[in-house]
Design a protein around this motif. Sequence first.
Motif, PDB file in Angstrom:
ATOM      1  N   GLN A  47      69.790 -18.338   9.686  1.00  0.00           N
ATOM      2  CA  GLN A  47      70.881 -17.368   9.649  1.00  0.00           C
ATOM      3  C   GLN A  47      70.542 -16.353  10.728  1.00  0.00           C
ATOM      4  O   GLN A  47      69.440 -15.812  10.754  1.00  0.00           O
ATOM      5  CB  GLN A  47      70.960 -16.700   8.272  1.00  0.00           C
ATOM      6  CG  GLN A  47      71.258 -17.716   7.163  1.00  0.00           C
ATOM      7  CD  GLN A  47      71.542 -17.069   5.809  1.00  0.00           C
ATOM      8  OE1 GLN A  47      70.961 -16.048   5.471  1.00  0.00           O
ATOM      9  NE2 GLN A  47      72.423 -17.690   5.038  1.00  0.00           N
ATOM     10  N   VAL A  48      71.478 -16.124  11.621  1.00  0.00           N
ATOM     11  CA  VAL A  48      71.174 -15.295  12.794  1.00  0.00           C
ATOM     12  C   VAL A  48      72.017 -14.030  12.836  1.00  0.00           C
ATOM     13  O   VAL A  48      73.093 -13.959  12.252  1.00  0.00           O
ATOM     14  CB  VAL A  48      71.384 -16.084  14.126  1.00  0.00           C
ATOM     15  CG1 VAL A  48      70.623 -17.400  14.114  1.00  0.00           C
ATOM     16  CG2 VAL A  48      72.860 -16.311  14.386  1.00  0.00           C
ATOM     17  N   GLU A  49      71.470 -13.039  13.548  1.00  0.00           N
ATOM     18  CA  GLU A  49      72.267 -11.872  13.911  1.00  0.00           C
ATOM     19  C   GLU A  49      73.084 -12.300  15.127  1.00  0.00           C
ATOM     20  O   GLU A  49      72.511 -12.700  16.144  1.00  0.00           O
ATOM     21  CB  GLU A  49      71.324 -10.719  14.259  1.00  0.00           C
ATOM     22  CG  GLU A  49      72.042  -9.430  14.555  1.00  0.00           C
ATOM     23  CD  GLU A  49      71.073  -8.350  14.985  1.00  0.00           C
ATOM     24  OE1 GLU A  49      71.155  -7.249  14.430  1.00  0.00           O
ATOM     25  OE2 GLU A  49      70.232  -8.608  15.875  1.00  0.00           O
ATOM     26  N   ARG A  54      69.106 -13.587  17.102  1.00  0.00           N
ATOM     27  CA  ARG A  54      67.800 -13.548  16.447  1.00  0.00           C
ATOM     28  C   ARG A  54      67.877 -14.127  15.024  1.00  0.00           C
ATOM     29  O   ARG A  54      68.815 -13.830  14.281  1.00  0.00           O
ATOM     30  CB  ARG A  54      67.337 -12.091  16.367  1.00  0.00           C
ATOM     31  CG  ARG A  54      65.833 -11.894  16.337  1.00  0.00           C
ATOM     32  CD  ARG A  54      65.514 -10.406  16.547  1.00  0.00           C
ATOM     33  NE  ARG A  54      66.262  -9.572  15.593  1.00  0.00           N
ATOM     34  CZ  ARG A  54      65.787  -9.210  14.396  1.00  0.00           C
ATOM     35  NH1 ARG A  54      64.601  -9.576  14.002  1.00  0.00           N
ATOM     36  NH2 ARG A  54      66.529  -8.464  13.587  1.00  0.00           N
ATOM     37  N   ILE A  56      67.178 -14.157  11.327  1.00  0.00           N
ATOM     38  CA  ILE A  56      66.785 -13.140  10.349  1.00  0.00           C
ATOM     39  C   ILE A  56      66.444 -13.769   8.998  1.00  0.00           C
ATOM     40  O   ILE A  56      65.778 -13.174   8.174  1.00  0.00           O
ATOM     41  CB  ILE A  56      67.888 -12.092  10.168  1.00  0.00           C
ATOM     42  CG1 ILE A  56      69.226 -12.793   9.990  1.00  0.00           C
ATOM     43  CG2 ILE A  56      67.928 -11.143  11.348  1.00  0.00           C
ATOM     44  CD1 ILE A  56      70.161 -12.070   9.114  1.00  0.00           C
ATOM     45  N   GLY A  57      66.941 -14.959   8.792  1.00  0.00           N
ATOM     46  CA  GLY A  57      66.687 -15.622   7.524  1.00  0.00           C
ATOM     47  C   GLY A  57      67.020 -17.090   7.617  1.00  0.00           C
ATOM     48  O   GLY A  57      67.385 -17.591   8.685  1.00  0.00           O
ATOM     49  N   HIS A 110      55.684 -14.577   9.572  1.00  0.00           N
ATOM     50  CA  HIS A 110      57.129 -14.718   9.785  1.00  0.00           C
ATOM     51  C   HIS A 110      57.877 -14.119   8.606  1.00  0.00           C
ATOM     52  O   HIS A 110      57.824 -14.647   7.495  1.00  0.00           O
ATOM     53  CB  HIS A 110      57.512 -16.184   9.939  1.00  0.00           C
ATOM     54  CG  HIS A 110      56.731 -16.899  11.004  1.00  0.00           C
ATOM     55  ND1 HIS A 110      56.648 -16.425  12.296  1.00  0.00           N
ATOM     56  CD2 HIS A 110      55.988 -18.019  10.960  1.00  0.00           C
ATOM     57  CE1 HIS A 110      55.891 -17.245  13.011  1.00  0.00           C
ATOM     58  NE2 HIS A 110      55.475 -18.224  12.218  1.00  0.00           N
ATOM     59  N   HIS A 111      58.566 -13.030   8.849  1.00  0.00           N
ATOM     60  CA  HIS A 111      59.243 -12.351   7.740  1.00  0.00           C
ATOM     61  C   HIS A 111      60.733 -12.658   7.753  1.00  0.00           C
ATOM     62  O   HIS A 111      61.496 -12.100   8.517  1.00  0.00           O
ATOM     63  CB  HIS A 111      58.944 -10.856   7.786  1.00  0.00           C
ATOM     64  CG  HIS A 111      57.491 -10.608   7.540  1.00  0.00           C
ATOM     65  ND1 HIS A 111      56.943 -10.570   6.278  1.00  0.00           N
ATOM     66  CD2 HIS A 111      56.466 -10.476   8.405  1.00  0.00           C
ATOM     67  CE1 HIS A 111      55.638 -10.394   6.365  1.00  0.00           C
ATOM     68  NE2 HIS A 111      55.318 -10.334   7.659  1.00  0.00           N
ATOM     69  N   LEU A 112      61.085 -13.588   6.907  1.00  0.00           N
ATOM     70  CA  LEU A 112      62.459 -14.069   6.837  1.00  0.00           C
ATOM     71  C   LEU A 112      63.029 -13.803   5.456  1.00  0.00           C
ATOM     72  O   LEU A 112      62.291 -13.662   4.485  1.00  0.00           O
ATOM     73  CB  LEU A 112      62.483 -15.587   7.069  1.00  0.00           C
ATOM     74  CG  LEU A 112      61.989 -16.079   8.428  1.00  0.00           C
ATOM     75  CD1 LEU A 112      61.696 -17.571   8.377  1.00  0.00           C
ATOM     76  CD2 LEU A 112      63.028 -15.771   9.497  1.00  0.00           C
ATOM     77  N   TYR A 253      76.573 -11.329  11.028  1.00  0.00           N
ATOM     78  CA  TYR A 253      75.655 -12.450  10.831  1.00  0.00           C
ATOM     79  C   TYR A 253      76.385 -13.786  10.757  1.00  0.00           C
ATOM     80  O   TYR A 253      77.577 -13.824  10.425  1.00  0.00           O
ATOM     81  CB  TYR A 253      74.845 -12.241   9.548  1.00  0.00           C
ATOM     82  CG  TYR A 253      74.092 -10.942   9.564  1.00  0.00           C
ATOM     83  CD1 TYR A 253      72.954 -10.790  10.349  1.00  0.00           C
ATOM     84  CD2 TYR A 253      74.545  -9.846   8.824  1.00  0.00           C
ATOM     85  CE1 TYR A 253      72.269  -9.588  10.400  1.00  0.00           C
ATOM     86  CE2 TYR A 253      73.873  -8.632   8.864  1.00  0.00           C
ATOM     87  CZ  TYR A 253      72.729  -8.515   9.652  1.00  0.00           C
ATOM     88  OH  TYR A 253      72.068  -7.324   9.707  1.00  0.00           O
TER      89      TYR A 253
END
Length: 278
Positions: A47-49, A54, A56-57, A110-112, A253
Amino acid sequence: AAKANGGDQYQLFDPELAAASARKLKLENGLRRAAERNEFVLHYQPQVELESGRIIGVEALARWVHPELGLISPYEFIPIAEETGEIISLGRWVVKTACKQLREWQDQGHHLVMAINVSPIQMKRLKFPGFVASELKKNGLSPEALEIEVTESLMQNLDESKRIFNDLKELGVKISIDDFGTGYSSLSVLGAMPIDHLKIDQAFVRFMDTNPKLRPIVKTIIQLGENLGVELIAEGIEEQHIAEELTAYGCRYGQGYLYSRPVPPEEIVRMIEQEHAV
Ligand code: C2E
Ligand code: MG
Ligand code: MG
Ligand code: MG
């Protein structure tokens, strides 16, 4: 097929129908053993911004590798699992596996955010919020790192769902309405539930160019999300110009084949490391 021939022309034996029900029976039986035989895997879709691209999740998506029939789509086996009740143990496996994966990624730095799909049937039958809480604790995860995706179309008992959602909310996990806009009770659900994210269904996003009516619908959903103060995630983004358009409308997103298909966990790490390299 028998049905297509019309009501008064039923055949006694329809080979197509027979094959379909044989397959279904095979899947029903197979599902009971699939977990213990390690036939399920989770793939993850970024899942991107939208503005930066980027990651993000990720969304965890279940796959079943059947020993005989090969890869089975969740569109096929989830409804069967819901019918037979197998969804309860499958759902537990998904929560456990996703939490373990998230722990592993965090350990690697990695912080997702991990989004998982949860069937309303599963939410109601398990002591679901308690189960989620214990899995988070077991893995030392903070609740904000987990997002629960539920489809609105299946939340028939609003009062009961509301109680469960409030418990989850209290726990601190994020709640997301999946496939928004395709269910029956969209607006009443929004009024009643403590929601963090709305996911715009891919049926709207993917066909914005081919069906001119979809663009105003998408814009309206984004406006609605803004007015409610919830974040929007667009599903099914396959082309760059669609991502740009959605950004211009105010959607922050998204996910879709433009960025990546759902992939095994190693691929996610590879993508993030590549991101850091540029
Ligand atoms: P969903 O939660 O709405 O997931 C999005 C589906 O769209 C996924 O299909 C994904 O692979 C697909 N998709 C993503 N981006 C694109 C795109 O750009 N174009 C196209 N054409 N498709 C895209 P998938 O993995 O086959 O999953 C289908 C559905 O099965 C999911 O829809 C979800 O409702 C259900 N499901 C999957 N895993 C689980 C699970 O662990 N538990 C439960 N209860 N349901 C699950
Ligand atoms: Mg989903
Ligand atoms: Mg969806
Ligand atoms: Mg769906």
